[in-house]
Design an enzyme around this catalytic site. Sequence first.
Site, PDB file in Angstrom:
ATOM      1  N   GLY A 145       5.195  12.160  30.696  1.00  0.00           N
ATOM      2  CA  GLY A 145       3.847  11.913  29.846  1.00  0.00           C
ATOM      3  C   GLY A 145       3.751  10.314  29.319  1.00  0.00           C
ATOM      4  O   GLY A 145       4.627   9.917  28.556  1.00  0.00           O
TER       5      GLY A 145
ATOM      6  N   ARG B 180      -1.835  17.951  27.365  1.00  0.00           N
ATOM      7  CA  ARG B 180      -2.892  18.680  27.608  1.00  0.00           C
ATOM      8  C   ARG B 180      -3.386  20.405  27.073  1.00  0.00           C
ATOM      9  O   ARG B 180      -3.851  20.912  27.361  1.00  0.00           O
ATOM     10  CB  ARG B 180      -3.233  18.541  29.014  1.00  0.00           C
ATOM     11  CG  ARG B 180      -3.210  16.623  29.528  1.00  0.00           C
ATOM     12  CD  ARG B 180      -3.464  17.289  31.350  1.00  0.00           C
ATOM     13  NE  ARG B 180      -4.458  18.354  32.136  1.00  0.00           N
ATOM     14  CZ  ARG B 180      -5.520  17.506  32.204  1.00  0.00           C
ATOM     15  NH1 ARG B 180      -5.567  16.413  31.771  1.00  0.00           N
ATOM     16  NH2 ARG B 180      -6.548  18.082  32.797  1.00  0.00           N
TER      17      ARG B 180
ATOM     18  N   GLN C  21       4.691  24.172  42.283  1.00  0.00           N
ATOM     19  CA  GLN C  21       5.150  25.046  40.855  1.00  0.00           C
ATOM     20  C   GLN C  21       4.414  26.391  40.965  1.00  0.00           C
ATOM     21  O   GLN C  21       2.870  26.228  41.105  1.00  0.00           O
ATOM     22  CB  GLN C  21       3.972  23.905  39.699  1.00  0.00           C
ATOM     23  CG  GLN C  21       4.280  24.629  38.068  1.00  0.00           C
ATOM     24  CD  GLN C  21       2.553  24.839  37.949  1.00  0.00           C
ATOM     25  OE1 GLN C  21       1.717  23.463  38.501  1.00  0.00           O
ATOM     26  NE2 GLN C  21       2.377  25.389  37.127  1.00  0.00           N
TER      27      GLN C  21
ATOM     28  N   GLY D  71      -3.253  20.651  38.798  1.00  0.00           N
ATOM     29  CA  GLY D  71      -4.349  21.120  38.994  1.00  0.00           C
ATOM     30  C   GLY D  71      -5.666  20.647  39.397  1.00  0.00           C
ATOM     31  O   GLY D  71      -5.794  19.633  39.147  1.00  0.00           O
TER      32      GLY D  71
ATOM     33  N   HIS E 169       3.271  17.923  29.003  1.00  0.00           N
ATOM     34  CA  HIS E 169       1.924  18.405  29.941  1.00  0.00           C
ATOM     35  C   HIS E 169       0.843  17.314  30.094  1.00  0.00           C
ATOM     36  O   HIS E 169      -0.587  17.327  30.107  1.00  0.00           O
ATOM     37  CB  HIS E 169       0.759  19.458  29.943  1.00  0.00           C
ATOM     38  CG  HIS E 169       0.649  20.804  30.672  1.00  0.00           C
ATOM     39  ND1 HIS E 169       1.080  21.374  31.180  1.00  0.00           N
ATOM     40  CD2 HIS E 169      -0.698  20.288  31.357  1.00  0.00           C
ATOM     41  CE1 HIS E 169       0.320  22.159  32.532  1.00  0.00           C
ATOM     42  NE2 HIS E 169      -0.586  21.238  32.197  1.00  0.00           N
TER      43      HIS E 169
ATOM     44  N   PRO F 185       3.089  18.173  39.195  1.00  0.00           N
ATOM     45  CA  PRO F 185       1.637  19.464  39.857  1.00  0.00           C
ATOM     46  C   PRO F 185       0.990  18.904  38.909  1.00  0.00           C
ATOM     47  O   PRO F 185       0.317  18.501  37.853  1.00  0.00           O
ATOM     48  CB  PRO F 185       2.397  20.530  39.195  1.00  0.00           C
ATOM     49  CG  PRO F 185       3.327  20.333  37.955  1.00  0.00           C
ATOM     50  CD  PRO F 185       4.178  19.192  38.795  1.00  0.00           C
TER      51      PRO F 185
HETATM   52  C1  LIG Z   1      -5.527  16.743  35.888  1.00  0.00           C
HETATM   53  C2  LIG Z   1      -3.959  17.369  35.875  1.00  0.00           C
HETATM   54  C3  LIG Z   1      -3.690  18.574  35.583  1.00  0.00           C
HETATM   55  C4  LIG Z   1      -2.582  18.862  35.623  1.00  0.00           C
HETATM   56  N1  LIG Z   1      -2.965  19.653  36.374  1.00  0.00           N
HETATM   57  C5  LIG Z   1      -1.180  20.178  35.874  1.00  0.00           C
HETATM   58  C6  LIG Z   1      -0.881  21.815  36.816  1.00  0.00           C
HETATM   59  O1  LIG Z   1      -1.312  22.337  37.751  1.00  0.00           O
HETATM   60  N2  LIG Z   1       0.933  22.501  36.466  1.00  0.00           N
HETATM   61  C7  LIG Z   1       1.354  21.865  35.356  1.00  0.00           C
HETATM   62  O2  LIG Z   1       2.502  22.140  35.114  1.00  0.00           O
HETATM   63  N3  LIG Z   1       1.180  20.621  35.010  1.00  0.00           N
HETATM   64  C8  LIG Z   1       0.148  20.152  35.124  1.00  0.00           C
HETATM   65  N4  LIG Z   1      -0.362  18.889  34.565  1.00  0.00           N
HETATM   66  C9  LIG Z   1       0.658  18.181  33.496  1.00  0.00           C
HETATM   67  C10 LIG Z   1       1.547  17.257  34.555  1.00  0.00           C
HETATM   68  O3  LIG Z   1       2.040  17.883  35.900  1.00  0.00           O
HETATM   69  C11 LIG Z   1       2.422  16.307  33.492  1.00  0.00           C
HETATM   70  O4  LIG Z   1       2.912  16.772  32.979  1.00  0.00           O
HETATM   71  C12 LIG Z   1       0.801  15.123  33.177  1.00  0.00           C
HETATM   72  O5  LIG Z   1       0.025  14.675  33.848  1.00  0.00           O
HETATM   73  C13 LIG Z   1       2.678  14.051  32.963  1.00  0.00           C
HETATM   74  O6  LIG Z   1       1.478  13.107  32.246  1.00  0.00           O
HETATM   75  P1  LIG Z   1       1.075  11.561  32.460  1.00  0.00           P
HETATM   76  O7  LIG Z   1      -0.036  12.506  33.132  1.00  0.00           O
HETATM   77  O8  LIG Z   1       0.998  11.304  31.161  1.00  0.00           O
HETATM   78  O9  LIG Z   1       1.965  11.154  33.421  1.00  0.00           O
HETATM   79  C14 LIG Z   1      -1.585  18.252  34.753  1.00  0.00           C
HETATM   80  C15 LIG Z   1      -2.285  16.700  33.968  1.00  0.00           C
HETATM   81  C16 LIG Z   1      -3.321  16.582  34.667  1.00  0.00           C
HETATM   82  C17 LIG Z   1      -3.666  15.004  34.155  1.00  0.00           C
END
Ligand SMILES: Cc1cc2nc3c(=O)[nH]c(=O)nc-3n(C[C@H](O)[C@H](O)[C@H](O)COP(=O)(O)O)c2cc1C
Length: 362
Positions: free
Chosen positions: A273, A244, A133, A85, A241, A83
Amino acid sequence: MSLEEKMDFRSLTEMVQLARKNLAPGEWDYLVGAADTESSLRRNRAAVDSWVFKPRILNDVSAVDVTSELLGSPMRIPVVLPPIGSVQAFDAGGGTSVARAAKDFGILQILSSACAPDYEAVAQGVPGPRIYQLYLVGDEAWMDDHIERALAAGYTGFCLTADTQVYSRRERDVMKGYVPQSGRTATAGGDFSHQAMMTWDTIAHVKEKHDIPLVVKGVMHGDDAKRCVDAGVDVIYVSNHGGRQLDHTKACVDALPEVAEAVAGRVPVVVDGGFMRGADVVKGLCLGANFVGMGRFEGLAMAAGGYAGLMRGLKILEQEIRISMALLGAPDLAALNASLVERSVPLADPSVLSAFPLIDDY
Ligand SMILES: Cc1cc2nc3c(=O)[nH]c(=O)nc-3n(C[C@H](O)[C@H](O)[C@H](O)COP(=O)(O)O)c2cc1C
């Protein structure tokens, strides 16, 4: 010429270059940034880099099979689209473009409740299996209503993200005053404090009341993984996340073996991740995951070219996975295990783009 053919970047490095060129600084930093010191993000990448392969030889790898199944859906590669956002900030098609690429390529998307178009519009535009989600910005009755609507719209899985009790401080955004287009605090005009009140009772309630597979995302501890499986959770999703949320967490790939041991094959395990390349995916599978999520990869591919960019990125990723497995001596996913990797000294200074060392050279 089809839209997809027009998107002709030759490598993932070129995909990232294109994404950087296409995004304004606010959107770029929202995508690549993380919480506070961004150390959780760097640790994710450092840990992925710290595993090296111990290839096996003289296995027939003339037909490498990378296919599998998740929640009843065929998976062309062992990758899920996590997911994201405000994904519409990277390409105007937003969640619908991701949905179309996921469907046409043949993998599952997890659609965020914090993006546009909303889940019902995405399902109408692109029917097919998909996971929803939901961030909780209402009470239990509100959640139940959304789960029932998601089921009616054809969603085949429901995901609760457990690492986002409160929204973190992402300094790149804070210092620019950047507010993501679907800011979670404002999701559906609701009250984000419900997310902070999510507990094991919420999990029990969803399992008891709804007939939809449940994914819990944000599991980083073996004890929590075990408790999730015991509570009937259908997919365990290891994640911080993308760095983040909580700063200074351990890397997801380091949390994975403990979680995989606790789950003991009872349900599928997803990890994300810091996974950016095909070889990274193969490492995650060797260390106990059944699927790897690639969040920033998805965002970068969307920024490079929306639907066509994501299709092209996934095809290159598929090639990388197949080549890595063939050279590792693994003809199928069942052949991947921890005996094929060991720890070594990471080469690169870890950063969000350190998987693309040629990015400034070409
Ligand atoms: C721009 C952005 C927005 C995200 N928004 C959500 C979200 O709305 N819900 C959620 O569960 N995770 C969110 N995440 C986390 C991602 O689902 C995921 O866990 C994460 O990007 C994995 O790490 P990686 O970017 O190193 O692959 C977001 C990540 C990014 C980069």
